[in-house]
Design a protein around this motif. Sequence first.
Motif, PDB file in Angstrom:
ATOM      1  N   ASP A 177       0.685 -30.441 -56.948  1.00 46.09           N
ATOM      2  CA  ASP A 177       0.658 -32.051 -56.180  1.00 46.09           C
ATOM      3  C   ASP A 177       1.345 -31.736 -54.757  1.00 46.09           C
ATOM      4  O   ASP A 177       0.813 -32.116 -53.677  1.00 46.09           O
ATOM      5  CB  ASP A 177       1.539 -32.972 -57.019  1.00 46.09           C
ATOM      6  N   ALA A 178       2.582 -31.289 -55.009  1.00 42.86           N
ATOM      7  CA  ALA A 178       3.492 -30.937 -53.504  1.00 42.86           C
ATOM      8  C   ALA A 178       3.538 -29.522 -53.357  1.00 42.86           C
ATOM      9  O   ALA A 178       3.740 -28.799 -54.671  1.00 42.86           O
ATOM     10  CB  ALA A 178       4.729 -31.774 -53.761  1.00 42.86           C
ATOM     11  N   LEU A 179       3.809 -28.895 -52.298  1.00 36.13           N
ATOM     12  CA  LEU A 179       3.772 -27.428 -52.230  1.00 36.13           C
ATOM     13  C   LEU A 179       4.806 -27.251 -51.091  1.00 36.13           C
ATOM     14  O   LEU A 179       4.997 -28.008 -49.855  1.00 36.13           O
ATOM     15  CB  LEU A 179       2.579 -27.160 -51.715  1.00 36.13           C
ATOM     16  N   VAL A 180       5.525 -25.963 -51.398  1.00 35.85           N
ATOM     17  CA  VAL A 180       6.264 -25.342 -50.531  1.00 35.85           C
ATOM     18  C   VAL A 180       5.841 -23.882 -50.220  1.00 35.85           C
ATOM     19  O   VAL A 180       5.993 -23.248 -51.358  1.00 35.85           O
ATOM     20  CB  VAL A 180       7.896 -25.291 -50.740  1.00 35.85           C
ATOM     21  N   VAL A 181       5.479 -23.187 -49.137  1.00 39.89           N
ATOM     22  CA  VAL A 181       5.189 -21.874 -49.170  1.00 39.89           C
ATOM     23  C   VAL A 181       6.449 -21.142 -48.008  1.00 39.89           C
ATOM     24  O   VAL A 181       6.372 -21.574 -47.016  1.00 39.89           O
ATOM     25  CB  VAL A 181       3.879 -21.863 -48.607  1.00 39.89           C
ATOM     26  N   MET A 182       6.878 -20.226 -48.431  1.00 38.84           N
ATOM     27  CA  MET A 182       7.994 -19.290 -47.738  1.00 38.84           C
ATOM     28  C   MET A 182       7.522 -18.054 -47.548  1.00 38.84           C
ATOM     29  O   MET A 182       6.460 -17.682 -47.859  1.00 38.84           O
ATOM     30  CB  MET A 182       9.571 -19.457 -48.574  1.00 38.84           C
ATOM     31  N   LYS A 183       8.446 -17.296 -46.712  1.00 37.48           N
ATOM     32  CA  LYS A 183       8.146 -15.839 -46.438  1.00 37.48           C
ATOM     33  C   LYS A 183       6.522 -15.752 -45.665  1.00 37.48           C
ATOM     34  O   LYS A 183       5.906 -15.012 -46.336  1.00 37.48           O
ATOM     35  CB  LYS A 183       8.177 -15.026 -47.404  1.00 37.48           C
ATOM     36  N   ILE A 184       6.299 -16.601 -44.559  1.00 41.03           N
ATOM     37  CA  ILE A 184       5.115 -16.418 -43.995  1.00 41.03           C
ATOM     38  C   ILE A 184       4.711 -15.366 -43.040  1.00 41.03           C
ATOM     39  O   ILE A 184       4.215 -14.431 -43.410  1.00 41.03           O
ATOM     40  CB  ILE A 184       4.960 -18.268 -43.317  1.00 41.03           C
ATOM     41  N   GLY A 185       5.643 -15.509 -41.737  1.00 44.23           N
ATOM     42  CA  GLY A 185       5.336 -14.496 -40.899  1.00 44.23           C
ATOM     43  C   GLY A 185       4.133 -13.753 -40.788  1.00 44.23           C
ATOM     44  O   GLY A 185       3.309 -14.824 -40.331  1.00 44.23           O
ATOM     45  N   ARG A 186       3.957 -12.572 -40.817  1.00 42.73           N
ATOM     46  CA  ARG A 186       2.552 -11.946 -40.548  1.00 42.73           C
ATOM     47  C   ARG A 186       1.413 -12.312 -41.644  1.00 42.73           C
ATOM     48  O   ARG A 186       0.325 -12.017 -41.706  1.00 42.73           O
ATOM     49  CB  ARG A 186       2.715 -10.476 -40.573  1.00 42.73           C
ATOM     50  N   ASN A 187       1.788 -13.204 -42.762  1.00 38.35           N
ATOM     51  CA  ASN A 187       1.221 -13.566 -43.795  1.00 38.35           C
ATOM     52  C   ASN A 187       0.212 -14.997 -43.543  1.00 38.35           C
ATOM     53  O   ASN A 187      -0.539 -15.529 -44.347  1.00 38.35           O
ATOM     54  CB  ASN A 187       1.700 -13.780 -44.986  1.00 38.35           C
TER      55      ASN A 187
END
Length: 242
Positions: A177-187
Amino acid sequence: MSGVGTIHGVGLGPGSPDLMSVRADALVRGARHVAYFRKAGRPGQARRIVQDMLAHDVIEIPMEYPVTTEIPLTDPRYNALLSAFYADCTAKLAAIAQGGADVVVLCEGDPFFYGSFMHLHSRLTGIVPVAVVPGITGMAGAWTASGAPISWGDDVLTVLMATMAEAELTRRIRDTDALVVMKIGRNLPKLRRAVAAAGRTDAAWLVEHAAMPGQQVTPLAQAEAVTPYFSILLIHGQGRRP
């Protein structure tokens, strides 16, 4: 462990000194020995947060990562290098504590939430006293910067790392339902494809430098190809409410 100092893992919060706890503030200001992680050649984000808080005679112990993004996570050398690095840091901090001095280890966000301090904690526990001061997480700073609640009612919140495989990212983004995405950078390109495949691009936001100078909140559809290390993707839940 009479006469032995304590290693304090101190959560500094998402980036602004005034978001630290009273306990964290007192420990940082009173510290004789301060340790912090940083990338080689950089001052380090944790050190930047406490720039104006340290005693003039504080003894600083920078711990420089031997590798960050230079080789893939799947390369056996990655874990080998980091394991040796954490073992070396553990030995240095333990020696100081065994000499009777306390050490404050500066931790961005919360020490027990995807932080490097966890690797010291597991190695130091049972050798010298270790204490942890919790901090506001970076993701809390991010959804506060977005100006909207991250979850409502019975919403399920999922926290992902953008380093995961694209197919797995897509599945989990679709199913929550709800989302947090970390460690993005080059991804970011991979993450952008996964969000699109899950049909949720229009609901996704990118928050950069939350609670820091230069804070920016941008719809994912308008985000550029490369984001800084301090970036978090959000999808707000839209669940039950009165």
